[in-house]
Design an enzyme around this catalytic site. Structure first.
Site, PDB file in Angstrom:
ATOM      1  N   LYS A 148       0.804  -1.222   0.000  1.00  0.00           N
ATOM      2  CA  LYS A 148       0.000   0.000   0.000  1.00  0.00           C
ATOM      3  C   LYS A 148       0.839   1.276   0.000  1.00  0.00           C
ATOM      4  O   LYS A 148       2.020   1.270   0.328  1.00  0.00           O
ATOM      5  CB  LYS A 148      -1.003  -0.023   1.166  1.00  0.00           C
ATOM      6  N   ARG A 203      -3.495 -10.218   5.070  1.00  0.00           N
ATOM      7  CA  ARG A 203      -3.834 -10.274   3.649  1.00  0.00           C
ATOM      8  C   ARG A 203      -2.666  -9.709   2.856  1.00  0.00           C
ATOM      9  O   ARG A 203      -2.284  -8.556   3.054  1.00  0.00           O
ATOM     10  CB  ARG A 203      -5.112  -9.452   3.410  1.00  0.00           C
TER      11      ARG A 203
HETATM   12  C1  PT1 Z   1      -7.851  -4.766   3.067  1.00  0.00           C
HETATM   13  C2  PT1 Z   1      -8.094  -4.754   1.657  1.00  0.00           C
HETATM   14  C3  PT1 Z   1      -9.154  -5.586   1.176  1.00  0.00           C
HETATM   15  N1  PT1 Z   1      -7.390  -3.986   0.791  1.00  0.00           N
HETATM   16  C4  PT1 Z   1      -9.578  -6.340   3.353  1.00  0.00           C
HETATM   17  N2  PT1 Z   1      -9.855  -6.375   2.034  1.00  0.00           N
HETATM   18  C5  PT1 Z   1      -7.716  -3.990  -0.516  1.00  0.00           C
HETATM   19  N3  PT1 Z   1     -10.293  -7.129   4.199  1.00  0.00           N
HETATM   20  C6  PT1 Z   1      -8.748  -4.816  -0.980  1.00  0.00           C
HETATM   21  C7  PT1 Z   1      -3.166   2.167  -0.803  1.00  0.00           C
HETATM   22  O1  PT1 Z   1      -3.213   2.959   0.150  1.00  0.00           O
HETATM   23  O2  PT1 Z   1      -6.915  -4.019   3.615  1.00  0.00           O
HETATM   24  N4  PT1 Z   1      -8.589  -5.557   3.868  1.00  0.00           N
HETATM   25  N5  PT1 Z   1      -9.440  -5.586  -0.146  1.00  0.00           N
HETATM   26  C8  PT1 Z   1      -6.940  -3.120  -1.470  1.00  0.00           C
HETATM   27  N6  PT1 Z   1      -7.268  -1.739  -1.295  1.00  0.00           N
HETATM   28  C9  PT1 Z   1      -6.291  -0.741  -1.215  1.00  0.00           C
HETATM   29  C10 PT1 Z   1      -6.458   0.350  -0.365  1.00  0.00           C
HETATM   30  C11 PT1 Z   1      -5.128  -0.866  -1.954  1.00  0.00           C
HETATM   31  C12 PT1 Z   1      -5.451   1.297  -0.223  1.00  0.00           C
HETATM   32  C13 PT1 Z   1      -4.132   0.089  -1.844  1.00  0.00           C
HETATM   33  C14 PT1 Z   1      -4.274   1.167  -0.968  1.00  0.00           C
HETATM   34  O3  PT1 Z   1      -2.222   2.113  -1.621  1.00  0.00           O
END
Ligand code: PT1
Length: 280
Positions: free
Chosen positions: A221, A255
């Site tokens: 992230k 995850r």
């Molecule tokens: C998570 C999650 C998810 N993240 C769960 N499911 C994502 N339970 C998708 C960034 O800041 O943390 N928990 N499903 C992916 N989403 C992101 C959000 C990807 C923020 C990148 C960022 O770069």
């Protein structure tokens, strides 16, 4: 502590890894490389061999700024992949979706866990999850993926997220979804500044009092990019460090895109944490 995932029982007395399988043409860190069903199956197989306990299949990106897709498009992407994994691999399958029709189709295809970044707030999702009788991960997000990074605001980030998750757990209980089926996730990067994400990770232990096992996702992230200056694919070590710190603060499931690396690190973390409890 354990979680029933279909016919399987996932024992959570050791930290577990959920491997990410993106079936999107626009996924933030792997560019939709696993869009093809056979590629997706091979990737799932590799993550299972590396020690993943759950494969999380998603067809709609929820990273900041991502556009939403229709339920039909999402289902068309992921259902064939879920069917193939269910048929060919011995692993629990999670579906990363917020849409009731996609939840229903995914569970029919073999998913045993609904991973919902909207925590069952979208139309029909609560009812679908209650009827399907599968496990559910309730995640905190402030805003929506399109706009959530615009101006996130909290009184107290960990406290506010606790209140939100507490309310969602109560809503689940009222709908007939018992605590034993729930996981909670503070949603790193979902409507949080770098500062707020760091404070949340620092105070993660507080969320343990909610009851359900804690799941976290920090893999690749933006926060890790801010801290290291690295691109998404180069954030593996940073993500592993964050995963270890989350597990030390009570996270039970991590995850991640990087299953093998994370499992090695969590073995070390587990051994060190247990050394304090040993009587030898
Ligand atoms: C998570 C999650 C998810 N993240 C769960 N499911 C994502 N339970 C998708 C960034 O800041 O943390 N928990 N499903 C992916 N989403 C992101 C959000 C990807 C923020 C990148 C960022 O770069």
């Amino acid at each position: 502590m354990q979680l029933r995932l279909g016919a399987r029982i996932l024992v959570l007395d050791q930290p577990r890894v959920m491997g990410i399988l993106n079936v999107t043409p626009d996924s933030f860190s792997d560019g939709g490389r696993f869009f093809d069903r056979d590629d997706a199956l091979r990737h799932a197989e590799n993550m299972l061999a590396a020690g993943a306990s759950i494969i999380d299949v998603g067809g709609e990106s929820t990273r900041p700024g991502a556009a939403s897709v229709s339920a039909q498009e999402e289902a068309d992407r992921i259902i064939p992949v879920i069917e193939a994994i269910a048929r060919q691999l011995d692993v629990a399958i999670s579906v990363d979706t917020s849409k009731a029709p996609v939840m229903r189709a995914a569970v029919a295809a073999g998913a045993a866990l609904i991973n919902d970044v909207y925590a069952l707030r979208q139309e029909g999702a609560l009812e679908a999850a209650a009827e399907l009788e599968v496990a559910v991960c309730l995640m905190h997000m402030q805003g929506t993926p399109t706009s959530m990074q615009a101006n996130p605001h909290y009184q107290n980030v960990a406290g506010d997220i606790m209140e939100f998750l507490k309310e969602r757990i109560a809503v689940c209980h009222a709908a007939g979804i018992q605590s034993g089926r729930l996981l909670v996730d503070p949603g790193f990067g979902f409507g949080k500044t770098d500062r707020q994400n760091l404070e949340l990770l620092h105070n993660l232990q507080q969320l343990s009092v909610l009851g359900p096992p804690l799941l976290v996702g920090l893999s690749r992230k933006r926060l890790l990019g801010s801290l290291t200056g690295r691109s998404a694919e180069q954030r593996v070590f940073a993500g592993v460090a964050a995963a270890v710190m989350a597990v030390e603060r009570g996270a039970r499931i991590v995850r991640t895109h990087d299953v093998a690396q994370t499992i090695d690190a969590l073995r070390v973390a587990k051994a060190v944490m247990e050394a304090g409890q040993a009587n030898g």
